[in-house]
Scaffold this active site. Sequence first.
Site, short mmCIF file in Angstrom:
data_model
loop_
_atom_site.label_atom_id
_atom_site.label_comp_id
_atom_site.label_asym_id
_atom_site.label_seq_id
_atom_site.Cartn_x
_atom_site.Cartn_y
_atom_site.Cartn_z
N GLU A 113 26.55 -14.24 25.16
CA GLU A 113 25.60 -13.46 24.36
C GLU A 113 26.27 -12.83 23.14
O GLU A 113 25.66 -12.08 22.40
CB GLU A 113 24.96 -12.37 25.21
CG GLU A 113 23.96 -12.93 26.21
CD GLU A 113 23.21 -11.82 26.93
OE1 GLU A 113 22.50 -11.05 26.27
OE2 GLU A 113 23.38 -11.73 28.16
N LYS A 115 36.72 -3.35 46.80
CA LYS A 115 36.22 -2.28 47.67
C LYS A 115 34.77 -1.99 47.32
O LYS A 115 34.45 -1.75 46.16
CB LYS A 115 37.09 -1.04 47.51
CG LYS A 115 36.72 0.09 48.47
CD LYS A 115 37.70 1.25 48.45
CE LYS A 115 37.26 2.31 49.46
NZ LYS A 115 38.17 3.43 49.63
N TYR A 148 40.79 15.05 55.12
CA TYR A 148 42.10 14.77 55.70
C TYR A 148 43.10 14.59 54.58
O TYR A 148 42.74 14.50 53.41
CB TYR A 148 42.07 13.50 56.57
CG TYR A 148 41.73 12.27 55.77
CD1 TYR A 148 40.40 11.94 55.50
CD2 TYR A 148 42.73 11.46 55.23
CE1 TYR A 148 40.08 10.85 54.72
CE2 TYR A 148 42.41 10.36 54.44
CZ TYR A 148 41.08 10.07 54.20
OH TYR A 148 40.77 9.00 53.43
N THR A 172 45.16 6.31 53.92
CA THR A 172 44.46 6.86 55.08
C THR A 172 45.04 6.36 56.39
O THR A 172 45.03 7.06 57.39
CB THR A 172 42.97 6.47 55.00
OG1 THR A 172 42.46 6.99 53.78
CG2 THR A 172 42.17 7.04 56.14
N THR A 223 43.13 2.50 50.60
CA THR A 223 42.16 1.46 50.23
C THR A 223 41.60 1.63 48.81
O THR A 223 41.09 0.67 48.24
CB THR A 223 40.98 1.44 51.22
OG1 THR A 223 40.38 2.73 51.23
CG2 THR A 223 41.44 1.05 52.60
N ASP A 224 41.70 2.84 48.25
CA ASP A 224 41.06 3.10 46.94
C ASP A 224 41.54 2.13 45.85
O ASP A 224 40.75 1.64 45.06
CB ASP A 224 41.35 4.52 46.46
CG ASP A 224 40.56 5.57 47.24
OD1 ASP A 224 39.75 5.19 48.10
OD2 ASP A 224 40.77 6.77 46.98
N1 GLU Z 1 42.10 8.04 48.81
C1 GLU Z 1 42.69 7.48 49.96
C2 GLU Z 1 43.62 6.33 49.60
O1 GLU Z 1 43.23 5.42 48.92
C3 GLU Z 1 41.63 7.19 50.90
C4 GLU Z 1 41.20 5.81 50.99
C5 GLU Z 1 41.84 5.06 52.12
O2 GLU Z 1 43.04 4.92 52.26
O3 GLU Z 1 41.05 4.57 52.86
O4 GLU Z 1 44.75 6.38 50.00
#
Ligand code: GLU
Length: 354
Positions: free
Chosen positions: A311, A190, A51, A38, A117-118
Amino acid sequence: MNTYKNLRNLLTIVLMSVSMLVVAQTKPNVVILATGGTIAGAAASGTQSGYTSGQVTIDAMVNAVPGITNLATIKGEQISNVGSQDMSFEIMLKLAKRINELAAAKACQGVVITHGTDTMEETAYFLNLVVKTDMPVVLVGSMRPSTAVSADGPLNLYNAVAVAADPNAKGRGVLLVMNDWIHSAQTLTKVSTTAVQTFMSPIRGLIGTSAYGTNDFYRYPDQKFGTKSEFSVDGATKLPRVDIIYADVDMPADLIDASVERGAKGIVIAGVGNGNMPKVALDACARASKKGVVVVRSTRVATGTVGRNVECNDDELGLVASFNLNPQKSRVLLSVALLKPRKLDEVQKIFMNY
Ligand code: GLU
């Protein structure tokens, strides 16, 4: 008298030029390895939620950050340009090898990786295991695309370069800098699909903070990483198959058997609670273990550790407890560990130390 004055002025100019040269020369070199995400994403308008990731080049990203070149001499390399849902072990291996090359050549004082971020936690943790350097390696991303109102990418990138250029960041393993917080690759996860404050480091907490390029470090990670890690990806072109299977109420156990049939070398169970699962699933895990597949019990719960023999009887069933690692990081560690054959107790020690 005039000659004396002229000489003095000349000397002052020479001294100023030399000191400017020294300052310019002592500016650290930081290499940005761009992978997409992103932070490099673009939308048609500033308030649109849809986007496309990975649309913007490194130069455009750097040019959008006023003052960033005062922090370091920056060079950029495009490694890939994907949304991180399309990140792969192939790209991660390419990243690791490039960082190891830069470190061996002493080409820079720090590396920044722009990333979606994914799956940032997988890449960060993978690099933490296999890069052979103590120099700062800092992942950064953003939650809003570059075209959004209040895009978070530019300040995140500024702070990431400030951390990568900071000698105090050395020896702290692979880091992630977002929204002013510095996380260890080992702890970060995340936690929000859309919020700018999406990364947290439960239990162990932050490595530090970075605000407008001013860094404050709190701790060193206590697990093994970097130059102290026993893992190497030299010569590796792919990683062994490790599957994650999600546990829940009344889960069918045949997915575990299917994973073994499909050739998985390892299975990670995203268990309920303390890495638990229904008895049918435990039995399937024991069957898999008997066939030589390494089965790790992790948890779908956001925080807390998975302990051994709590457990269920891991010793009897032939299972490994993930301790601090969530399922996605357990998969990364197991994939790297299984690059060579290992006994179960050795794998268990690895999960306790990394
Ligand atoms: N799906 C995208 C990625 O991981 C959006 C998440 C992001 O970058 O914030 O590249």
